[in-house]
Scaffold this active site. Structure first.
Site, mmCIF file in Angstrom:
data_model
loop_
_atom_site.group_PDB
_atom_site.id
_atom_site.type_symbol
_atom_site.label_atom_id
_atom_site.label_comp_id
_atom_site.label_asym_id
_atom_site.label_seq_id
_atom_site.Cartn_x
_atom_site.Cartn_y
_atom_site.Cartn_z
ATOM 1 N N TRP A 239 24.587 -26.204 0.939
ATOM 2 C CA TRP A 239 25.777 -27.065 1.000
ATOM 3 C C TRP A 239 25.316 -28.501 1.297
ATOM 4 C CZ3 TRP A 239 28.666 -28.269 5.981
ATOM 5 C CH2 TRP A 239 29.829 -29.015 5.717
ATOM 6 N N ASP B 201 25.923 -20.068 9.105
ATOM 7 C CA ASP B 201 27.077 -20.879 8.739
ATOM 8 C C ASP B 201 27.969 -19.934 7.950
ATOM 9 O OD1 ASP B 201 28.957 -22.527 7.649
ATOM 10 O OD2 ASP B 201 27.552 -23.902 6.672
ATOM 11 N N LYS C 37 38.907 -22.377 4.590
ATOM 12 C CA LYS C 37 39.101 -21.660 3.320
ATOM 13 C C LYS C 37 39.942 -20.401 3.493
ATOM 14 C CE LYS C 37 35.554 -24.333 2.510
ATOM 15 N NZ LYS C 37 35.276 -25.363 1.559
#
Ligand code: KET
Length: 460
Positions: free
Chosen positions: A188, A269, A305
């Site tokens: 990311w 993560d 999300k």
């Protein structure tokens, strides 16, 4: 300070040059010497009092323009495009089939209940809302995980996934000076920024193999083995961003073996729990497996999300320690890091999460909606694959689209090809070749397939 300006009211402009911070001629602006040409003093009269307004226009002139953010900057460029076929596949944010932002029904319900309860707007404690911290750890590790019962988890509410990662980075910088964080290549886009800003050294481990469009598992293991003992190994809990390629359960076990052997610290993560498979438990399996081995683990969570709470900035950092005493000390230090950065976190998202996870009816509704969202993305993924396969007569194998999971597809398009996607086809995506399938509708799959085929075959 305001009074010191007013006290100069009757002074002449030149007398006021002694006012703090105003000098004539050259000055050093953070190492940049600039001739000040715009220093000026204005005196304005307001009835009996005249006010001296001092301003130095050249203070910030040495600051250069920052580049646009590689992910969020894509949305800005998208907004500026007026083409009717434009498509925003940049940021990983869920859209409906009509390509509209989606607020979960269960979130609307929780919001309504909160409004009816009329809760106050007092500061939260530095560590966040207690009810949130409890349910978020339970959601990640499983409610009956011994580490929770034994109070070995330090959980602190963070400013979503990003802020939670940033807290952990600061903890590493403070207590593990010089220790390296290993991040996957690619990863990311914001991970490098986070560790750079926290002044934590990082390097990459191999992850993506462009030849197989799959995981470079041997490379990954070799790089983790080669890292200095006691490194922090950043792992995506599920739905790896940007590749959409996760290790298999067997591969996860081998990764854990190596991390354990080298006395590294696994640092997860997990920003897509529930979004990869549609199941919160299945998507937390990697994290839980490491914890079950008795390892100390760091895990940053996000509700952007899976609950669509992007703008609420709600997430958490969890540090699984080997004793409740250590967990209490770690928590106290995380609070100490948070306090001068932002003092304490926002309350609204935390209440929404706490209420939804803490109520079995709402929790079930959430799960159903998450399955629906994950299902829509899977449908789009299949349709895109079908469109690519039927339209492209070159014999290229597009099956990698189906093998990837989560919100994204990593197309393998290079920068020039991505530029073609945007400039010619008005398809906005990150320059690493990632497209967010969450921003795609079934209706737009054929158009996207045309754009990808054109860019892949006609741009080198
Ligand atoms: N981790 C990963 C892997 C991740 O993809 C994101 C967000 C985050 C953490 C942080 O999200 P937060 O909203 O701070 O909880 N990714 C999407 C948005 C972004 O770049 O900020 C994205 O990749 O598009």
């Amino acid at each position: 300070m305001a009074s010191s300006v007013l006290s100069l009211a009757s002074a002449t402009p030149s007398a006021s040059l002694s006012f703090h911070g105003i000098h004539k001629g050259k000055s050093n602006l953070g190492g940049i010497n600039k001739e000040k040409t715009n220093t000026f003093i204005k005196a304005k009269s307001f009835g009996r009092t005249s006010m001296v307004v001092a301003s130095i226009v050249s203070r910030f002139e040495g600051i250069t323009m920052a580049p646009p953010d590689p992910i969020l900057g894509v949305s800005e460029a998208f907004k500026a495009d007026n083409h009717e076929l434009k498509l925003n596949l940049g940021v990983g944010a869920y859209r409906t089939e009509e390509l509209q932002p989606y607020v979960l029904d269960v979130v609307k319900k929780a919001d309504k209940l909160l409004l009816e309860k009329g809760e106050n707007r007092e500061y939260l404690p530095i560590e966040g809302l207690a009810a949130f911290n409890k349910v978020t750890a339970e959601l990640l590790f499983g409610a009956d995980n011994p580490v929770i019962k034994q109070q070995r988890v330090a959980t602190v509410q963070g400013l979503s996934g990003t802020g939670s990662l940033r807290l952990a980075a600061a903890l590493i910088e403070r207590y593990f000076r010089g220790a390296k964080v290993l991040i996957s290549s690619p990863t990311w886009g914001n991970h490098k920024n986070i560790f750079n800003d926290a002044r934590v050294p990082w390097s990459e481990y191999r992850y993506y193999d462009p030849k197989t469009v799959g995981l470079d598992f041997e490379g990954m293991i070799a790089d983790i083995k080669a890292a200095p003992k006691g490194s922090f190994i950043l792992l995506h809990g599920c739905a790896h961003n940007p590749t959409g390629i996760d290790p298999t359960p067997e591969q996860w076990e081998i990764i854990a073996d190596v991390i354990q052997e080298k006395n590294h610290v696994p640092f997860f993560d997990i920003a897509y729990q529930g979004f990869a498979s549609g199941s919160l438990d299945a998507d937390a399996a990697s994290v839980r497996m490491f914890v079950a081995r008795g390892m100390e683990v760091i895990a940053a969570q996000s509700y952007s999300k899976n609950l669509g709470l992007y703008a609420e900035r709600i997430g958490a950092i969890n540090v699984v320690c080997s004793s409740p005493e250590a967990a209490a000390r770690v928590k106290s230090q995380l609070k100490r890091i948070a306090r001068p950065m932002y003092s304490n976190p926002p309350v609204h998202g935390a209440r929404i999460v706490a209420d939804i996870v803490g109520d079995s009816t709402l929790f079930n509704e959430w799960n159903a909606e998450m399955e629906m969202m994950a299902g829509r993305i899977k449908n789009v993924r299949h349709k895109l694959f079908d469109s690519l396969s039927s339209k492209d007569k070159s014999g290229k194998d597009w099956s990698f689209v189906l093998k990837q999971i989560g919100m994204f597809s990593f197309t393998g398009l290079n920068k020039a090809q991505c530029d073609n996607m945007t400039n010619k086809w008005h398809v906005y995506m990150t320059k690493d070749g990632r497209i967010s399938l969450a921003g795609l509708s079934l209706a737009k799959c054929e158009y996207l397939a045309d754009a990808i085929i054109d860019s892949y075959h006609n741009v080198s």
